[in-house]
Design an enzyme around this catalytic site. Structure first.
Site, PDB file in Angstrom:
ATOM      1  N   ASP A   1      -7.816  -4.893   8.677  1.00  0.00           N
ATOM      2  CA  ASP A   1      -7.388  -3.661   8.005  1.00  0.00           C
ATOM      3  C   ASP A   1      -7.231  -3.844   6.507  1.00  0.00           C
ATOM      4  OD1 ASP A   1      -5.168  -5.258   8.031  1.00  0.00           O
ATOM      5  OD2 ASP A   1      -3.795  -3.763   8.844  1.00  0.00           O
TER       6      ASP A   1
ATOM      7  N   GLU B   1       0.826  -1.210   0.000  1.00  0.00           N
ATOM      8  CA  GLU B   1       0.000   0.000   0.000  1.00  0.00           C
ATOM      9  C   GLU B   1       0.861   1.261   0.000  1.00  0.00           C
ATOM     10  OE1 GLU B   1      -3.628  -1.825   2.695  1.00  0.00           O
ATOM     11  OE2 GLU B   1      -1.766  -1.213   3.657  1.00  0.00           O
TER      12      GLU B   1
HETATM   13  N1  LIG Z   1      -4.651  -0.698  12.199  1.00  0.00           N
HETATM   14  C1  LIG Z   1      -3.412  -0.365  11.975  1.00  0.00           C
HETATM   15  O1  LIG Z   1      -3.068   0.815  11.911  1.00  0.00           O
HETATM   16  C2  LIG Z   1      -2.400  -1.444  11.826  1.00  0.00           C
HETATM   17  C3  LIG Z   1      -1.038  -1.123  11.869  1.00  0.00           C
HETATM   18  C4  LIG Z   1      -0.109  -2.172  11.819  1.00  0.00           C
HETATM   19  C5  LIG Z   1      -0.547  -3.486  11.696  1.00  0.00           C
HETATM   20  N2  LIG Z   1      -1.891  -3.745  11.610  1.00  0.00           N
HETATM   21  C6  LIG Z   1      -2.386  -5.114  11.509  1.00  0.00           C
HETATM   22  O2  LIG Z   1      -2.255  -5.690  12.788  1.00  0.00           O
HETATM   23  C7  LIG Z   1      -2.129  -7.109  12.658  1.00  0.00           C
HETATM   24  C8  LIG Z   1      -0.984  -7.602  13.498  1.00  0.00           C
HETATM   25  O3  LIG Z   1       0.227  -7.116  12.973  1.00  0.00           O
HETATM   26  P1  LIG Z   1       1.601  -7.707  13.517  1.00  0.00           P
HETATM   27  O4  LIG Z   1       2.680  -6.945  12.813  1.00  0.00           O
HETATM   28  O5  LIG Z   1       1.585  -7.740  15.006  1.00  0.00           O
HETATM   29  O6  LIG Z   1       1.486  -9.191  12.933  1.00  0.00           O
HETATM   30  P2  LIG Z   1       2.237 -10.523  13.430  1.00  0.00           P
HETATM   31  O7  LIG Z   1       2.105 -11.495  12.303  1.00  0.00           O
HETATM   32  O8  LIG Z   1       3.602 -10.192  13.927  1.00  0.00           O
HETATM   33  O9  LIG Z   1       1.374 -11.017  14.682  1.00  0.00           O
HETATM   34  C9  LIG Z   1       0.060 -11.480  14.551  1.00  0.00           C
HETATM   35  C10 LIG Z   1      -0.207 -12.489  15.652  1.00  0.00           C
HETATM   36  O10 LIG Z   1      -1.587 -12.850  15.595  1.00  0.00           O
HETATM   37  C11 LIG Z   1      -1.669 -14.215  15.990  1.00  0.00           C
HETATM   38  N3  LIG Z   1      -2.966 -14.761  15.608  1.00  0.00           N
HETATM   39  C12 LIG Z   1      -3.397 -15.107  14.356  1.00  0.00           C
HETATM   40  N4  LIG Z   1      -4.658 -15.587  14.420  1.00  0.00           N
HETATM   41  C13 LIG Z   1      -5.025 -15.520  15.735  1.00  0.00           C
HETATM   42  C14 LIG Z   1      -6.219 -15.864  16.432  1.00  0.00           C
HETATM   43  N5  LIG Z   1      -7.264 -16.378  15.792  1.00  0.00           N
HETATM   44  N6  LIG Z   1      -6.263 -15.662  17.781  1.00  0.00           N
HETATM   45  C15 LIG Z   1      -5.185 -15.155  18.457  1.00  0.00           C
HETATM   46  N7  LIG Z   1      -4.031 -14.829  17.835  1.00  0.00           N
HETATM   47  C16 LIG Z   1      -3.950 -15.004  16.491  1.00  0.00           C
HETATM   48  C17 LIG Z   1      -0.462 -14.846  15.326  1.00  0.00           C
HETATM   49  O11 LIG Z   1      -0.118 -16.084  15.930  1.00  0.00           O
HETATM   50  C18 LIG Z   1       0.610 -13.771  15.546  1.00  0.00           C
HETATM   51  O12 LIG Z   1       1.363 -13.971  16.713  1.00  0.00           O
HETATM   52  C19 LIG Z   1      -1.947  -7.376  11.171  1.00  0.00           C
HETATM   53  O13 LIG Z   1      -3.172  -7.842  10.664  1.00  0.00           O
HETATM   54  C20 LIG Z   1      -1.609  -6.016  10.578  1.00  0.00           C
HETATM   55  O14 LIG Z   1      -2.016  -5.898   9.248  1.00  0.00           O
HETATM   56  C21 LIG Z   1      -2.808  -2.758  11.684  1.00  0.00           C
END
Ligand SMILES: NC(=O)c1ccc[n+]([C@@H]2O[C@H](COP(=O)([O-])OP(=O)(O)OC[C@H]3O[C@@H](n4cnc5c(N)ncnc54)[C@H](O)[C@@H]3O)[C@@H](O)[C@H]2O)c1
Length: 354
Positions: free
Chosen positions: A237, A66
């Site tokens: 997101d 993005e």
């Molecule tokens: N809203 C925002 O501004 C914003 C900003 C950054 C990241 N994000 C989003 O946040 C999310 C997390 O990002 P990250 O960098 O921490 O990712 P990451 O991959 O490092 O961590 C995600 C975690 O979620 C866990 N997980 C997956 N399914 C699960 C479930 N059903 N129950 C419990 N845990 C579960 C995984 O095991 C993993 O540890 C991503 O989807 C990312 O796109 C959003």
């Protein structure tokens, strides 16, 4: 004739990952989170002065890339960011980013920075800003569902800004929870590792969902969520990627960043296009009410918006001054005679031959 040295304007300060980490430690993580929360809030107060478009997304089977641009008329910024939930299985990050600030008057860049760490900081700062306005008064316990890369930043921002003292962790991967517990030990937070999402949200005034999965998921179902909580939903997101059962949305007052983007990417993509939402910036300015009463469920349907990256980059530029935590990149070709770009190229060849 020797090729001229690059002019000062040709050199763009670059904050590498190493220097970003130095800057954060120099200032202190919680100080950065608290100050960045205020920086984001200051820009939310002047929301109307920014250019706004939904981010430009390039979707593929495994993820999304993005571009997120904005400008306040004086300064322009953009961020490049990806989201690839399967990356972690191959030892790569789900989210990586870098971004740039430029002067609108000339179009010349004034800062290039890593934004993987900065995105985690600004996302946590934005969550804390929303919670400061929406969370139940006196909330001290937070549930953190999804203990990946963003998790510790989220917990520390809620501590620094909202006074959270207890974090209840849950992740389907036990190693992720162990990692978060280890990293947060000594932070002053009480850390409780839980055996399910249901257990994690027990007694929590703030529930953060921050999981990564490129599909519709139900991290929280309606029967799990009691009255009066604040839900900080970070992980939904992207089109086709949500975390909450839609019935939770029907019981909540939903707050969003920029509706045209959130309706495509957020939890509310599950709802009709006219589903009522409140724009968070209007709560910040006092134009709209945030939490109305102690029984209400408030829901910040966070997707991440360009203005938050703008605030984060501007904050870094300000705090960088005088620290030396950057290097100058020879990034802009800037001949002495602006029209003699080719001459500059030619002289460089002559210099090389000589
Ligand atoms: N809203 C925002 O501004 C914003 C900003 C950054 C990241 N994000 C989003 O946040 C999310 C997390 O990002 P990250 O960098 O921490 O990712 P990451 O991959 O490092 O961590 C995600 C975690 O979620 C866990 N997980 C997956 N399914 C699960 C479930 N059903 N129950 C419990 N845990 C579960 C995984 O095991 C993993 O540890 C991503 O989807 C990312 O796109 C959003």
């Amino acid at each position: 004739m020797l090729a001229p040295l690059p002019s000062v304007r040709a050199m763009v300060p670059f904050v590498s990952v190493e220097n970003m980490m130095r800057l954060v430690h120099h200032l202190g993580v919680e100080t950065v989170l608290a100050e960045m929360t205020d920086a984001v809030e200051a820009d939310y107060r002047r929301w109307e002065s920014f250019d706004k478009i939904p981010r430009v997304a390039s979707h593929s089977r495994d993820g999304v890339i993005e571009l997120m641009p904005t400008s306040d008329g004086a300064v322009y910024s953009f961020k490049y960011v990806n989201g690839h939930p399967r990356n972690t299985a191959g030892g790569l990050q789900t989210v990586t980013a870098f971004g740039l600030l430029a002067e609108v008057a000339t179009g010349y860049p004034v800062l290039l920075a890593e934004m993987t760490i900065l995105t985690a900081l600004r996302t946590a700062a934005t969550s804390a800003m929303a919670a400061r306005h929406l969370a139940p008064k006196g909330a001290r316990t937070m549930a953190m569902i999804g203990n990946g890369a963003q998790a510790e930043f989220q917990a520390l921002a809620m501590k620094a800004v909202c006074g959270i003292d207890t974090v209840r962790l849950w992740d389907i991967d036990r190693q992720a929870t162990q990692k978060a517990a280890r990293n947060l030990a000594g932070s002053g937070l009480d850390i409780i590792a839980c055996a399910s999402a249901q257990e994690a949200i027990e007694g929590a005034g703030i529930i953060t969902t921050c999981t990564a999965d490129k599909q519709f998921a139900t991290i929280l179902s309606d029967n799990m969520v009691g009255a009066g909580v604040h839900i900080n939903a970070i992980g939904g997101d992207c089109p086709g990627k949500t975390e909450l059962h839609r019935d939770i949305l029907l019981r909540s007052q939903v707050f969003v960043e920029y509706p045209p983007q959130t309706r495509i990417e957020g939890e509310i993509q599950q709802m009709p296009p006219d589903f009522p939402v409140t724009e968070l910036w209007k709560v910040v300015t006092g134009a709209e009410t945030g939490r109305r009463d102690a029984g209400q469920i408030t829901l910040f349907d966070s997707v991440g918006f360009a203005i938050e990256d703008f605030s984060a980059l501007r904050y870094v530029r300000e705090r960088l001054a005088g620290t030396g935590f950057c290097e100058n990149l020879d990034m802009i070709a800037d001949p002495d005679d602006p029209r003699d770009l080719f001459g500059m190229l030619q002289r460089a060849k002559a210099e090389k031959v000589a």
